[in-house]
Motif scaffolding. Structure first.
Motif, short mmCIF file in Angstrom:
data_model
loop_
_atom_site.label_atom_id
_atom_site.label_comp_id
_atom_site.label_asym_id
_atom_site.label_seq_id
_atom_site.Cartn_x
_atom_site.Cartn_y
_atom_site.Cartn_z
N ALA A 86 1.26 -0.89 -0.38
CA ALA A 86 -0.62 0.14 0.44
C ALA A 86 0.38 0.72 -0.12
O ALA A 86 0.88 2.69 1.13
N GLY A 87 1.92 1.30 -0.53
CA GLY A 87 2.86 2.25 -0.51
C GLY A 87 4.06 2.78 0.50
O GLY A 87 4.12 3.93 0.35
N ALA A 88 3.59 2.32 1.69
CA ALA A 88 4.34 1.84 2.60
C ALA A 88 4.53 3.24 3.58
O ALA A 88 4.87 4.35 3.67
N VAL A 89 3.11 3.72 3.43
CA VAL A 89 2.82 5.41 4.29
C VAL A 89 2.28 5.51 5.44
O VAL A 89 2.03 4.40 6.01
N THR A 90 2.51 6.62 6.10
CA THR A 90 2.44 6.76 7.73
C THR A 90 1.61 8.10 7.69
O THR A 90 1.80 9.14 7.32
N LEU A 91 0.23 7.72 8.11
CA LEU A 91 -0.59 8.72 7.99
C LEU A 91 -1.42 8.92 9.43
O LEU A 91 -1.09 8.07 10.66
N THR A 92 -1.24 10.77 8.99
CA THR A 92 -1.21 10.52 10.94
C THR A 92 -2.97 11.57 11.07
O THR A 92 -2.98 12.81 10.02
N LEU A 93 -4.21 10.53 11.84
CA LEU A 93 -4.98 11.82 11.95
C LEU A 93 -5.41 12.12 13.05
O LEU A 93 -4.88 11.82 14.56
N THR A 94 -4.83 13.24 13.44
CA THR A 94 -5.38 14.09 15.09
C THR A 94 -7.03 15.07 14.87
O THR A 94 -7.31 15.68 13.98
N PRO A 95 -7.21 15.02 15.95
CA PRO A 95 -8.03 14.84 16.33
C PRO A 95 -7.84 16.66 16.80
O PRO A 95 -7.39 16.75 17.74
N ASN A 96 -9.17 17.73 16.68
CA ASN A 96 -9.12 18.90 17.17
C ASN A 96 -10.65 19.19 17.62
O ASN A 96 -11.42 19.04 16.60
N TRP B 86 -10.72 16.49 12.32
CA TRP B 86 -9.58 15.63 12.14
C TRP B 86 -9.07 15.95 11.16
O TRP B 86 -9.29 16.26 10.18
N VAL B 87 -8.09 16.22 11.39
CA VAL B 87 -7.17 16.57 10.56
C VAL B 87 -6.02 15.34 10.02
O VAL B 87 -4.96 15.07 10.81
N CYS B 88 -5.92 14.48 8.37
CA CYS B 88 -4.68 14.32 7.82
C CYS B 88 -4.15 14.46 7.65
O CYS B 88 -3.94 15.59 7.21
N ASN C 95 7.61 13.06 2.98
CA ASN C 95 7.71 12.62 1.39
C ASN C 95 6.46 12.71 0.28
O ASN C 95 5.77 12.29 0.06
N ALA C 96 7.30 13.27 -0.36
CA ALA C 96 6.22 14.32 -1.30
C ALA C 96 5.54 13.12 -2.63
O ALA C 96 4.35 12.98 -3.29
N ALA C 97 6.31 11.40 -2.84
CA ALA C 97 5.85 10.81 -3.64
C ALA C 97 4.94 9.71 -3.37
O ALA C 97 3.93 9.03 -3.44
N PHE C 98 4.20 10.12 -1.99
CA PHE C 98 3.37 9.92 -1.33
C PHE C 98 2.02 10.54 -1.68
O PHE C 98 0.75 9.94 -1.77
N TYR C 99 1.92 11.44 -2.28
CA TYR C 99 1.02 12.14 -2.68
C TYR C 99 -0.73 11.78 -3.09
O TYR C 99 -1.17 11.77 -3.39
N LYS C 100 0.75 11.03 -3.90
CA LYS C 100 -0.50 10.82 -5.18
C LYS C 100 -1.91 9.45 -4.60
O LYS C 100 -2.24 8.82 -4.76
N TYR C 101 -0.73 8.83 -3.61
CA TYR C 101 -1.26 7.63 -3.49
C TYR C 101 -2.69 8.05 -2.24
O TYR C 101 -3.75 7.08 -1.19
N VAL C 102 -2.51 8.89 -1.09
CA VAL C 102 -3.89 9.39 -0.13
C VAL C 102 -4.82 10.72 -0.42
O VAL C 102 -4.26 10.96 -1.51
N PRO C 103 -5.48 10.45 0.11
CA PRO C 103 -6.58 11.33 -0.19
C PRO C 103 -6.15 12.59 -0.64
O PRO C 103 -5.15 13.14 0.70
N ALA C 104 -7.14 14.04 -0.38
CA ALA C 104 -6.78 15.48 -1.38
C ALA C 104 -6.17 15.10 0.56
O ALA C 104 -5.66 16.71 0.46
N ASN C 105 -7.18 15.35 1.30
CA ASN C 105 -7.29 16.01 1.81
C ASN C 105 -6.42 15.67 3.02
O ASN C 105 -6.14 16.37 4.70
N CYS C 106 -5.63 14.59 2.61
CA CYS C 106 -3.78 13.79 3.79
C CYS C 106 -3.28 14.92 3.29
O CYS C 106 -1.79 14.22 3.83
N ARG C 107 -2.95 15.76 2.09
CA ARG C 107 -2.10 15.55 1.64
C ARG C 107 -1.27 17.44 2.13
O ARG C 107 -2.02 18.23 2.09
#
Length: 146
Positions: free
Chosen positions: A98-108, A126-128, A133-145
């Motif tokens: 799955a691209g070895a992506v690390t996502l962080t979801l922060t509650p506000n 939630w802030v994702c 690493n910009a190489a992962f941006y194509k794999y994640v939803p727009a709100n996580c970039r």
């Protein structure tokens, strides 16, 4: 004498093969990116249960935002889903498939981070975020970039 054509000429067949080759050269990389995106979506779906758990514990002013949470078993696409007991930050780590992506979801709440033992003053948003690493941006939803 009249000749009757019974098939395609070699040049017609070569043109068709060339067109199919061009279409395949464009479609295969796009499809591979699509597969990785769908695997990252699986990771975010596993994190949805963690979001609900954090929100419920925060609403009850729990001193530990992980109460009642059991991390899901690792899958072929998701390595781990973890919650920070004090801040409610959810960290999702995907596998290489799955691209070895690390996502962080922060509650506000009301523009500020939530804390254990304190009832949020407003709805939790939630802030994702994904690593730098910009190489992962194509794999994640727009709100996580970032």
């Amino acid at each position: 004498m009249k000749s009757i054509q019974k098939g395609f000429t070699l040049i017609e067949l070569m043109i068709v093969v060339a067109i199919i080759g061009i279409l395949a050269a464009i479609a295969i990389p796009a499809y591979q990116n699509y597969l990785v995106r769908s695997r990252v979506t699986e990771a975010l779906n596993l994190a949805a249960a963690a979001e609900t758990n954090v929100a419920e514990n925060a609403a009850n002013a729990s001193a530990d935002l992980t109460v009642g949470w059991t991390a899901p078993a690792a899958t072929s696409n998701v390595a781990s889903v973890a919650i920070d007991a004090n801040t409610g930050v959810i960290t999702v780590v995907t596998t290489a498939a799955a691209g070895a992506v690390t996502l962080t979801l922060t509650p506000n709440s009301a523009g500020a981070a939530i804390a254990a033992g304190t009832v949020p003053t407003d709805a939790i948003t939630w802030v994702c975020a994904v690593g730098a690493n910009a190489a992962f941006y194509k794999y994640v939803p727009a709100n996580c970039r970032n």
